[in-house]
Design a protein around this motif. Structure first.
Motif, PDB file in Angstrom:
ATOM      1  N   ASN A  77      27.373 -11.785  44.656  1.00  0.00           N
ATOM      2  CA  ASN A  77      26.411 -12.868  44.751  1.00  0.00           C
ATOM      3  C   ASN A  77      26.873 -13.915  45.760  1.00  0.00           C
ATOM      4  O   ASN A  77      26.113 -14.344  46.623  1.00  0.00           O
ATOM      5  N   LYS A  78      28.165 -14.261  45.602  1.00  0.00           N
ATOM      6  CA  LYS A  78      28.725 -15.232  46.539  1.00  0.00           C
ATOM      7  C   LYS A  78      28.609 -14.718  47.971  1.00  0.00           C
ATOM      8  O   LYS A  78      28.264 -15.452  48.888  1.00  0.00           O
ATOM      9  N   GLU A  79      28.915 -13.417  48.099  1.00  0.00           N
ATOM     10  CA  GLU A  79      28.851 -12.776  49.415  1.00  0.00           C
ATOM     11  C   GLU A  79      27.435 -12.875  49.984  1.00  0.00           C
ATOM     12  O   GLU A  79      27.232 -13.224  51.144  1.00  0.00           O
ATOM     13  N   LEU A  80      26.445 -12.596  49.066  1.00  0.00           N
ATOM     14  CA  LEU A  80      25.041 -12.654  49.489  1.00  0.00           C
ATOM     15  C   LEU A  80      24.645 -14.066  49.911  1.00  0.00           C
ATOM     16  O   LEU A  80      23.966 -14.252  50.919  1.00  0.00           O
ATOM     17  N   VAL A  81      25.093 -15.012  49.102  1.00  0.00           N
ATOM     18  CA  VAL A  81      24.794 -16.410  49.428  1.00  0.00           C
ATOM     19  C   VAL A  81      25.371 -16.745  50.806  1.00  0.00           C
ATOM     20  O   VAL A  81      24.724 -17.345  51.655  1.00  0.00           O
ATOM     21  N   PHE A  82      26.617 -16.270  51.009  1.00  0.00           N
ATOM     22  CA  PHE A  82      27.278 -16.506  52.290  1.00  0.00           C
ATOM     23  C   PHE A  82      26.487 -15.865  53.435  1.00  0.00           C
ATOM     24  O   PHE A  82      26.204 -16.497  54.443  1.00  0.00           O
ATOM     25  N   GLN A  83      26.100 -14.593  53.187  1.00  0.00           N
ATOM     26  CA  GLN A  83      25.326 -13.880  54.221  1.00  0.00           C
ATOM     27  C   GLN A  83      24.018 -14.587  54.522  1.00  0.00           C
ATOM     28  O   GLN A  83      23.583 -14.673  55.661  1.00  0.00           O
ATOM     29  N   LYS A  84      23.391 -15.080  53.429  1.00  0.00           N
ATOM     30  CA  LYS A  84      22.125 -15.777  53.584  1.00  0.00           C
ATOM     31  C   LYS A  84      22.307 -17.007  54.467  1.00  0.00           C
ATOM     32  O   LYS A  84      21.521 -17.272  55.383  1.00  0.00           O
ATOM     33  N   GLU A  85      23.392 -17.720  54.172  1.00  0.00           N
ATOM     34  CA  GLU A  85      23.688 -18.902  54.973  1.00  0.00           C
ATOM     35  C   GLU A  85      23.938 -18.545  56.428  1.00  0.00           C
ATOM     36  O   GLU A  85      23.465 -19.215  57.337  1.00  0.00           O
ATOM     37  N   GLU A  86      24.691 -17.425  56.590  1.00  0.00           N
ATOM     38  CA  GLU A  86      24.975 -16.955  57.946  1.00  0.00           C
ATOM     39  C   GLU A  86      23.677 -16.642  58.685  1.00  0.00           C
ATOM     40  O   GLU A  86      23.515 -16.958  59.852  1.00  0.00           O
ATOM     41  N   LYS A  87      22.781 -15.992  57.920  1.00  0.00           N
ATOM     42  CA  LYS A  87      21.495 -15.615  58.514  1.00  0.00           C
ATOM     43  C   LYS A  87      20.715 -16.847  58.911  1.00  0.00           C
ATOM     44  O   LYS A  87      20.091 -16.885  59.970  1.00  0.00           O
ATOM     45  N   LYS A  88      20.751 -17.831  58.033  1.00  0.00           N
ATOM     46  CA  LYS A  88      20.074 -19.095  58.330  1.00  0.00           C
ATOM     47  C   LYS A  88      20.641 -19.700  59.609  1.00  0.00           C
ATOM     48  O   LYS A  88      19.901 -20.118  60.485  1.00  0.00           O
ATOM     49  N   LYS A  89      21.996 -19.716  59.638  1.00  0.00           N
ATOM     50  CA  LYS A  89      22.670 -20.253  60.824  1.00  0.00           C
ATOM     51  C   LYS A  89      22.228 -19.499  62.069  1.00  0.00           C
ATOM     52  O   LYS A  89      21.905 -20.072  63.093  1.00  0.00           O
ATOM     53  N   ARG A  90      22.233 -18.152  61.911  1.00  0.00           N
ATOM     54  CA  ARG A  90      21.872 -17.267  63.026  1.00  0.00           C
ATOM     55  C   ARG A  90      20.427 -17.556  63.457  1.00  0.00           C
ATOM     56  O   ARG A  90      20.131 -17.595  64.651  1.00  0.00           O
ATOM     57  N   ALA A  91      19.557 -17.742  62.445  1.00  0.00           N
ATOM     58  CA  ALA A  91      18.154 -18.028  62.741  1.00  0.00           C
ATOM     59  C   ALA A  91      18.035 -19.330  63.523  1.00  0.00           C
ATOM     60  O   ALA A  91      17.313 -19.408  64.516  1.00  0.00           O
ATOM     61  N   VAL A  92      18.786 -20.316  63.063  1.00  0.00           N
ATOM     62  CA  VAL A  92      18.766 -21.610  63.760  1.00  0.00           C
ATOM     63  C   VAL A  92      19.259 -21.430  65.191  1.00  0.00           C
ATOM     64  O   VAL A  92      18.664 -21.939  66.142  1.00  0.00           O
ATOM     65  N   GLU A  93      20.363 -20.630  65.305  1.00  0.00           N
ATOM     66  CA  GLU A  93      20.886 -20.364  66.645  1.00  0.00           C
ATOM     67  C   GLU A  93      19.843 -19.682  67.527  1.00  0.00           C
ATOM     68  O   GLU A  93      19.678 -20.027  68.682  1.00  0.00           O
ATOM     69  N   LEU A  94      19.159 -18.686  66.893  1.00  0.00           N
ATOM     70  CA  LEU A  94      18.140 -17.952  67.645  1.00  0.00           C
ATOM     71  C   LEU A  94      17.011 -18.871  68.087  1.00  0.00           C
ATOM     72  O   LEU A  94      16.531 -18.803  69.214  1.00  0.00           O
ATOM     73  N   ILE A  95      16.599 -19.743  67.137  1.00  0.00           N
ATOM     74  CA  ILE A  95      15.537 -20.693  67.465  1.00  0.00           C
ATOM     75  C   ILE A  95      15.983 -21.568  68.628  1.00  0.00           C
ATOM     76  O   ILE A  95      15.245 -21.774  69.590  1.00  0.00           O
ATOM     77  N   ASN A  96      17.243 -22.015  68.537  1.00  0.00           N
ATOM     78  CA  ASN A  96      17.760 -22.854  69.615  1.00  0.00           C
ATOM     79  C   ASN A  96      17.801 -22.128  70.950  1.00  0.00           C
ATOM     80  O   ASN A  96      17.388 -22.667  71.964  1.00  0.00           O
TER      81      ASN A  96
END
Lengths: 338, 146
Positions: A77-96
């Motif tokens: 679960n923690k791993e998933l939460v981490f991945q989710k956050e990473e994905k969010k970060k990645r999404a933000v990066e992509l948007i940028n």
């Protein structure tokens, strides 16, 4: 009598004892059975207890497993939460980075527009002095040719002919820059009629001896005026580069292939070396000198630009001394009703 | 002089272009009286009888006005707007002169009431031809309302 009585009593007593004895034996036998039964039940209970112990151990084991699994799930679960956050970060990066790309595209577009409007106004403003040079050279020729000797007349002719060339060049550049700014208006175009119009325009502006063949060309959905320009340029080229042949022959063909309409103009003219094919469609790129064949080097780049605007492609095949074929494709839009 | 009949009014700031246009008319045997004015301000004074042209009979209207669009100070579009806004002058045909047919002002000129336009071609012969054709059209075929 008393004895007899006694004897009867004894017999009775004896019988009673025997009976009791029997009863006791029965009872003992019953007890033995009961005892056996108890012993059996006892064994059963022990078995049951042993089974319960095993079951208990099993449950304890399962419980532990569940705890382990739960611990693992927490980690996952923690791993998933981490991945989710990473994905969010990645999404933000992509948007940028998307924003950056948009910004870059915007800047490129602005620069291109600037360049186009610059080249437009330059070409436009160049026409005025050119018109004057040409006009006065013409007046000089008309009014003073009697006082000019042959050499003077030749100089004047050079001035006029070069002013004319520059005029053509400026007009080509204006057309080219207009194409960058202008949108396209698509309609269903009958290519057979279009070619007839192009040929009649060409025949009016210069004489040639080329035989031009075409029949049953496929209709296209395109900007009429732009397609007119494409065929004007391709056919003028074909006529020009085959003009030194004894029997210049030009053929226009069309076919439907892989969801595209492909049109071609081929001639039996001087052709070109495939080694330089990549230069054909560049602005101001020429494979012949002006002494051989006059040209501004803008015609095919106009063709390229127009076809590109229609989401099509241009390409060419040729061989030195054996002619050339110019192709272009347009998306096959026969699904559109007009 | 001010009240002499003027049939062609040429408004053109470039002297060379004006000379070429006048020559083109003459070459095309259009020998109608012509006046050449070098800027928009002069043209308006001429048409409305003011300033330099104070006292000119403004009923003596040219049969056609050839108007260059690109002029300093009072440009062609401004002149055109004033011509078409005035009851006396609005019926005079105005032919707009421009350096290329790509000029966005051509559309503006039409919406302001221009009657036609000439792209000044680089080739003098062509120029002479279009000027002559248009001159004939407006001077001979098209009789403006009196």
């Amino acid at each position: 009598m008393a004895t007899r009585k006694k004897s009867v009593e004894l017999i009775n007593a004896n019988e009673e004892l025997a009976f009791q004895n029997e009863e006791k034996e029965k009872r003992a036998a019953e007890l033995v059975i009961a005892n056996k039964e108890l012993a059996f039940q006892n064994g059963e209970e022990e078995k049951r207890i042993a089974e319960l112990v095993i079951a208990n151990k099993e449950l304890a084991f399962q419980n532990e497993e569940k705890n382990k699994r739960a611990a693992e799930l927490i980690i996952t679960n923690k791993e998933l939460v981490f991945q989710k956050e990473e994905k969010k970060k990645r999404a933000v990066e992509l948007i940028n980075s998307n924003k950056e790309v948009d910004e870059l595209e915007k800047r490129v577009k602005e620069r291109t527009e600037d360049l186009e409007s610059f080249s437009y106004s330059v070409s436009h403003d160049l026409r005025t002095p050119l018109r004057v040079i040409n006009g006065y050279a013409n007046m000089l020729e008309e009014d003073y040719s009697s006082v000019l000797d042959a050499e003077g007349k030749r100089f004047l002719a050079e001035v006029r002919s070069n002013a004319k060339k520059m005029g053509v060049l400026i007009d080509d550049l204006l057309t080219f820059s207009r194409l960058g700014r202008q949108g396209i208006k698509k309609s269903r175009v009958d290519l057979n009629k279009l070619i007839e119009t192009v040929l009649s325009d060409i025949n009016q502006s210069f004489t040639h001896k080329a035989e031009i063949k075409f029949s049953n060309l496929l209709p296209a959905v395109a900007d009429y005026n732009l397609l007119h320009q494409v065929f004007t340029n391709l056919l003028s080229n074909a006529i020009k580069y085959s003009s030194k042949r004894e029997k210049p022959l030009i053929e226009i063909k069309s076919e439907r292939k892989n969801g595209e309409l492909i049109y071609s103009v081929s001639d039996n003219g001087v052709g070109f070396d495939m080694h330089y094919v990549h230069k054909l469609f560049g602005v101001f790129q020429r494979l012949h000198s002006n002494e051989e064949f006059y040209g501004t080097g803008v015609g095919l780049s106009i063709v390229h630009r127009i076809i590109h605007k229609h989401d099509g492609k241009v390409w060419a095949e040729g061989k030195e001394g054996e002619g050339a074929t110019f192709f272009f494709s347009l998306p096959d839009r026969n699904d559109i009703k007009h | 002089m001010e009240n002499a009949t003027v049939e062609i009014l040429l408004i053109e700031d470039n002297m060379n272009d004006a000379e070429l246009a006048i020559r083109a008319f003459r070459k095309g045997n259009i020998n109608n009286s012509l006046i050449h004015l070098k800027n928009g301000a002069d043209a308006l004074e001429f048409l409305f009888g003011t300033g330099k042209f104070e006292g000119r009979d403004i009923k003596n209207k040219p049969k056609v006005i050839l108007l260059d669009l690109k002029m300093p100070k009072v440009d062609g579009l401004e002149v055109l707007t004033k011509i078409k806004a005035n009851e006396v002058t609005k019926a005079i045909p105005v032919v707009v002169l421009t350096s290329s047919n790509e000029h966005p002002d051509i559309e503006r000129a039409y919406s302001l009431g221009a009657n036609s336009y000439i792209v000044k071609p680089v080739e003098f012969d062509e120029f002479a031809k279009v000027v002559t054709d248009l001159g004939f059209y407006w001077l001979l075929k098209n009789q403006p309302p009196v």
